[in-house]
Design an enzyme around this catalytic site. Structure first.
Site, PDB file in Angstrom:
ATOM      1  N   GLY A  45       0.805  -1.213   0.000  1.00 38.89           N
ATOM      2  CA  GLY A  45       0.000   0.000   0.000  1.00 38.89           C
ATOM      3  C   GLY A  45       0.838   1.262   0.000  1.00 38.89           C
ATOM      4  O   GLY A  45       0.572   2.197  -0.767  1.00 38.89           O
ATOM      5  N   CYS A  71       3.402  -8.898   2.548  1.00 38.10           N
ATOM      6  CA  CYS A  71       2.899  -9.732   1.448  1.00 38.10           C
ATOM      7  C   CYS A  71       4.034 -10.300   0.610  1.00 38.10           C
ATOM      8  O   CYS A  71       4.091 -11.493   0.351  1.00 38.10           O
ATOM      9  CB  CYS A  71       1.964  -8.908   0.568  1.00 38.10           C
ATOM     10  SG  CYS A  71       1.432  -9.782  -0.914  1.00 38.10           S
ATOM     11  N   CYS A 111       1.825 -13.339   1.332  1.00 39.51           N
ATOM     12  CA  CYS A 111       1.146 -13.903   0.159  1.00 39.51           C
ATOM     13  C   CYS A 111       2.089 -14.600  -0.813  1.00 39.51           C
ATOM     14  O   CYS A 111       1.803 -15.716  -1.265  1.00 39.51           O
ATOM     15  CB  CYS A 111       0.420 -12.795  -0.611  1.00 39.51           C
ATOM     16  SG  CYS A 111      -0.365 -11.551   0.409  1.00 39.51           S
ATOM     17  N   LYS A 134       3.969 -17.755   0.640  1.00 31.66           N
ATOM     18  CA  LYS A 134       2.903 -18.708   0.999  1.00 31.66           C
ATOM     19  C   LYS A 134       2.362 -19.406  -0.233  1.00 31.66           C
ATOM     20  O   LYS A 134       2.213 -20.629  -0.270  1.00 31.66           O
ATOM     21  CB  LYS A 134       1.804 -17.943   1.746  1.00 31.66           C
ATOM     22  CG  LYS A 134       0.549 -18.726   2.092  1.00 31.66           C
ATOM     23  CD  LYS A 134      -0.521 -18.647   1.017  1.00 31.66           C
ATOM     24  CE  LYS A 134      -0.968 -17.258   0.684  1.00 31.66           C
ATOM     25  NZ  LYS A 134      -1.754 -16.606   1.702  1.00 31.66           N
ATOM     26  N   ARG A 179       1.414 -11.824  16.449  1.00 30.17           N
ATOM     27  CA  ARG A 179       1.242 -11.730  17.894  1.00 30.17           C
ATOM     28  C   ARG A 179       1.848 -12.968  18.552  1.00 30.17           C
ATOM     29  O   ARG A 179       1.830 -14.058  17.990  1.00 30.17           O
ATOM     30  CB  ARG A 179      -0.255 -11.646  18.216  1.00 30.17           C
ATOM     31  CG  ARG A 179      -0.601 -11.453  19.680  1.00 30.17           C
ATOM     32  CD  ARG A 179      -2.123 -11.379  19.820  1.00 30.17           C
ATOM     33  NE  ARG A 179      -2.666 -10.339  18.959  1.00 30.17           N
ATOM     34  CZ  ARG A 179      -3.839 -10.433  18.342  1.00 30.17           C
ATOM     35  NH1 ARG A 179      -4.576 -11.528  18.467  1.00 30.17           N
ATOM     36  NH2 ARG A 179      -4.266  -9.444  17.581  1.00 30.17           N
ATOM     37  N   TYR A 215      -6.406 -17.992   8.962  1.00 32.79           N
ATOM     38  CA  TYR A 215      -6.059 -18.465   7.621  1.00 32.79           C
ATOM     39  C   TYR A 215      -4.561 -18.682   7.498  1.00 32.79           C
ATOM     40  O   TYR A 215      -4.115 -19.589   6.788  1.00 32.79           O
ATOM     41  CB  TYR A 215      -6.591 -17.511   6.544  1.00 32.79           C
ATOM     42  CG  TYR A 215      -5.897 -16.179   6.440  1.00 32.79           C
ATOM     43  CD1 TYR A 215      -4.797 -16.014   5.608  1.00 32.79           C
ATOM     44  CD2 TYR A 215      -6.339 -15.074   7.155  1.00 32.79           C
ATOM     45  CE1 TYR A 215      -4.151 -14.799   5.500  1.00 32.79           C
ATOM     46  CE2 TYR A 215      -5.707 -13.855   7.058  1.00 32.79           C
ATOM     47  CZ  TYR A 215      -4.612 -13.714   6.229  1.00 32.79           C
ATOM     48  OH  TYR A 215      -3.972 -12.511   6.139  1.00 32.79           O
ATOM     49  N   ALA A 268      -2.609 -19.804   9.878  1.00 36.25           N
ATOM     50  CA  ALA A 268      -2.350 -21.090  10.531  1.00 36.25           C
ATOM     51  C   ALA A 268      -2.706 -22.249   9.607  1.00 36.25           C
ATOM     52  O   ALA A 268      -1.913 -23.188   9.421  1.00 36.25           O
ATOM     53  CB  ALA A 268      -3.153 -21.182  11.830  1.00 36.25           C
ATOM     54  N   GLU A 324      -3.255 -22.287   6.299  1.00 38.33           N
ATOM     55  CA  GLU A 324      -2.475 -22.314   5.059  1.00 38.33           C
ATOM     56  C   GLU A 324      -1.099 -22.934   5.306  1.00 38.33           C
ATOM     57  O   GLU A 324      -0.648 -23.806   4.541  1.00 38.33           O
ATOM     58  CB  GLU A 324      -2.318 -20.897   4.506  1.00 38.33           C
ATOM     59  CG  GLU A 324      -3.592 -20.338   3.900  1.00 38.33           C
ATOM     60  CD  GLU A 324      -3.453 -18.907   3.437  1.00 38.33           C
ATOM     61  OE1 GLU A 324      -4.218 -18.475   2.553  1.00 38.33           O
ATOM     62  OE2 GLU A 324      -2.566 -18.183   3.953  1.00 38.33           O
ATOM     63  N   GLY A 376     -14.564 -15.172  11.304  1.00 33.38           N
ATOM     64  CA  GLY A 376     -14.858 -14.100  10.358  1.00 33.38           C
ATOM     65  C   GLY A 376     -15.201 -14.600   8.974  1.00 33.38           C
ATOM     66  O   GLY A 376     -15.752 -13.854   8.163  1.00 33.38           O
ATOM     67  N   GLY A 429      -2.833 -14.520  15.426  1.00 38.61           N
ATOM     68  CA  GLY A 429      -3.305 -13.162  15.163  1.00 38.61           C
ATOM     69  C   GLY A 429      -2.153 -12.205  14.932  1.00 38.61           C
ATOM     70  O   GLY A 429      -0.972 -12.571  15.065  1.00 38.61           O
ATOM     71  N   HIS A 442     -16.977 -25.553 -20.590  1.00 36.29           N
ATOM     72  CA  HIS A 442     -16.942 -26.973 -20.265  1.00 36.29           C
ATOM     73  C   HIS A 442     -15.635 -27.601 -20.769  1.00 36.29           C
ATOM     74  O   HIS A 442     -15.196 -27.295 -21.875  1.00 36.29           O
ATOM     75  CB  HIS A 442     -18.137 -27.656 -20.942  1.00 36.29           C
ATOM     76  CG  HIS A 442     -18.180 -29.135 -20.713  1.00 36.29           C
ATOM     77  ND1 HIS A 442     -18.429 -29.673 -19.470  1.00 36.29           N
ATOM     78  CD2 HIS A 442     -17.987 -30.179 -21.556  1.00 36.29           C
ATOM     79  CE1 HIS A 442     -18.412 -30.994 -19.571  1.00 36.29           C
ATOM     80  NE2 HIS A 442     -18.133 -31.323 -20.821  1.00 36.29           N
ATOM     81  N   GLU A 486     -17.847 -23.835 -14.115  1.00 39.44           N
ATOM     82  CA  GLU A 486     -19.165 -23.977 -14.734  1.00 39.44           C
ATOM     83  C   GLU A 486     -20.196 -24.456 -13.727  1.00 39.44           C
ATOM     84  O   GLU A 486     -21.398 -24.308 -13.938  1.00 39.44           O
ATOM     85  CB  GLU A 486     -19.116 -24.912 -15.939  1.00 39.44           C
ATOM     86  CG  GLU A 486     -18.947 -26.377 -15.612  1.00 39.44           C
ATOM     87  CD  GLU A 486     -19.010 -27.261 -16.861  1.00 39.44           C
ATOM     88  OE1 GLU A 486     -19.992 -27.157 -17.600  1.00 39.44           O
ATOM     89  OE2 GLU A 486     -18.059 -28.026 -17.081  1.00 39.44           O
TER      90      GLU A 486
END
Length: 591
Positions: A72, A108, A113, A116, A215, A249, A251, A253, A276, A341, A521, A526
């Site tokens: 960001g 990330c 990301c 991972k 954390r 997520y 943990a 992943e 969540g 967390g 297909h 689909e």
């Protein structure tokens, strides 16, 4: 005789040791070369015309200083520079308790990301090797995985990204300093590098994009012996038998790809999986992981971690207590990975000195719909925002749009609604919009219709694995022409599937429009329209009202060299076999 004292005082004030150092209206200009440059640009004259302590825009060192060099912050800084603004980025990685640090780019790119997804891909390739035998591939040598080779390749790629970001900032004429930014007064920040050297800068506006860090548990041995996701992706040795603590997520992943690489993995969960997220989908993820060898210890939390043996990896003893306090258990592992967390990096950057309000409990920053804090010249984006999604693309979008509003005269704001995301567990989970629980709470059960279906990817039929584990559902608002307000899919390439549907949802997709869409297909996506194809999922590839369960899982039976799959019940199958509906020689068939 006071020369040294004067030089020390000069350095403390200006971070310079040579003279002359010229000030105008209490504003440091600099040495001879900087004076000439400022004079040619007309800045000295403008400062002389400034009354009192009122600083004009030209009196600041920068138009914008961005604190945090993640996705960001970098996006916002480059966008602002595109409009001719003078921009600085301050980025500094505080080492983890295990000493891990990384380069420019934020979580990330370095410890999130990107690594991972690459390690998730490594695990998928292991499964593909197993599947390939059924497709005719023959190989005799024993296949094994090298953790060191994988991490070296991943880190080399990340290094190339780090370098690319620095080059990009230079090309955009954005000043970058590897230094820790901390507010010390209005429009003023202190930048401290890794050697402890301090510099002070002023700016008309500031952007906080400091993100979050993992954390810790706050129990004996956690920081001394445990690792976090900040350490895992560059770990120089295979973690071995691993306990993953947490149900986020991150943990699941990490547990998923570690198990996919052949490691013994246990997940310790305090309460529910994927808080969540849609709990129907979360539970199906947990069931699939258990079926594929991941062990779960539910409703327990560690109370102490002890080192039994040093090594790479060593051996640790974990003592845990049940959440009701009635039971104590112990276990031995090579590695303990904490994923319980993340905390916003806002408490040590001097926000109190400039009056920026934060949520005292979470450290998050409340902002307006234009990402502005309660201090007008300070903005914030990304994971530090209170009540906003913690996703890289969200931070990038918010940063770019903020820079355009500030410097290009646009009015478009970041839309935090219907943002798609994917959890890269072994069975990938893509989602966009409301979870079923949230939709029911917001709109009421009488106003919600949920359609769902199981499906079986064509690629998985030959290896005969994970039949009817993939699942999709859409949540519709009955009162709004059955508009799709939630989309959820479990299956391969779930992120690729979800990205396309999220655009349609953004445009106001209805159930009728979905039903009227012709699918490609044979692909998994689909399924995510009304009538699927038998080649994808037999007769299970059709939406069903949530009140009416989908057909039961398909049954598998063999007749000679041919395998048949039937979506039916046992008594129906018996009846149809007896009636001759399926022409299978009884002597060759087995159920």
């Amino acid at each position: 005789e006071d020369g040294q004292k004067l030089q020390d005082a000069l350095y403390e004030l200006t971070m310079e040791t040579s003279v002359p150092i010229v000030f105008v209206q209490q504003k440091q200009i600099g040495d001879y070369d900087k004076i000439l440059k400022a004079h040619k640009e007309g800045k000295i004259q403008k400062l002389l015309e400034t009354k009192g302590h009122d600083h004009m825009q030209d009196s600041y060192d920068y138009d914008l200083i961005v604190i945090g060099g993640g996705s960001g912050g970098l996006a916002a800084s480059k966008e602002a520079a595109k409009y001719g603004k003078k921009v600085m980025v301050l980025d500094y990685v505080t080492p983890t308790p295990q000493g891990t640090r990384w380069g420019l780019g934020g979580t990330c790119v370095n410890v999130g990301c990107i690594p991972k997804k690459l390690m998730h891909q490594a695990a998928l390739l292991g499964q593909a090797l197993q599947d390939s035998r059924k497709f005719g591939w023959q190989f005799e040598e024993k296949v094994k995985h090298s953790w060191e080779t994988m991490t070296e390749a991943v880190q080399n790629y990340i290094g190339s990204l780090n370098w690319g970001y620095r080059v990009s900032l230079r090309e955009k004429e954005v000043t970058y300093e590897n230094a820790y930014g901390e507010f010390v007064g209005p429009h003023t920040i202190k930048a401290t590098n890794n050697k402890g050297k301090e510099k002070f800068y002023t700016a008309e506006k500031f952007l906080i994009a400091t993100g979050e860090r993992p954390r810790y548990l706050g129990v004996p041995g956690d920081k001394e012996y445990c690792i976090s996701s900040d350490d895992l992706f560059s770990l120089p040795y295979c973690p071995g038998k691993t306990l993953v603590v947490g149900a986020s997520y991150v943990a699941l992943e990490c547990a998923g790809f570690l198990a996919g690489l052949g490691l013994d993995v246990t997940v310790m969960v305090r309460s529910i999986l994927l808080r969540g997220f849609d709990q129907d989908m979360a539970n199906k993820i947990g069931e699939h992981m258990e079926e594929h060898g991941v062990k779960f210890i539910k409703q327990f939390v560690p109370t102490k971690i002890e080192q039994l043996e040093e090594g790479t990896p060593g051996k640790l003893k974990v003592i845990a207590q049940s959440t009701d306090g009635r039971e104590i258990i112990e276990g031995e592992y090579n590695t303990v990975l904490l994923a319980v967390g993340r905390d916003a990096c806002t408490r040590t950057i001097g926000l109190d000195k400039v009056g920026v309000k934060i949520n005292e409990r979470s450290g998050k920053i409340p902002v307006s719909d234009e990402e502005q804090t309660n201090v007008p010249y300070i903005y914030a984006i990304g994971d530090v925002l209170e009540g906003k999604l913690e996703l890289t693309p969200v931070a990038i979008q918010a940063g770019r749009l903020l820079a355009r509003r500030l410097y290009a005269g646009t009015t478009l704001k970041c839309d935090y609604v219907n943002v798609p995301t994917t959890v890269f567990t072994p069975l990938e989970y893509g989602a966009c919009g409301f979870s079923e629980e949230t939709a029911l709470e917001k709109f009421g059960e009488e106003n919600i219709e949920v359609y769902h279906s199981y499906f079986w990817p064509l690629e998985w039929t030959i290896p005969s694995r994970d039949n009817n584990k993939c699942y999709a559902k859409i949540i519709c608002n009955i009162q709004d022409d059955e508009r799709v307000i939630g989309f959820h899919v479990l299956g391969p390439n779930a992120g690729e599937v979800t990205q396309g549907f999220s655009a349609a949802i953004k445009c106001g997709l209805t159930k009728a429009q979905l039903d009227n869409t012709i699918g490609i297909h044979p692909v998994c996506a689909e399924l995510c329209r009304h009538e699927g194809s038998e080649a994808v999922s037999s007769c299970c590839s059709e939406w069903h009202d949530k009140q009416t369960p989908p057909p039961p899982p398909q049954l598998r039976f063999v007749a000679g060299p041919v395998t048949y799959y039937v979506c039916t019940t046992l008594h129906t199958l018996d009846a149809e076999l007896a009636s001759g509906a399926y022409k299978i020689p009884k002597s060759e068939g087995e159920i």
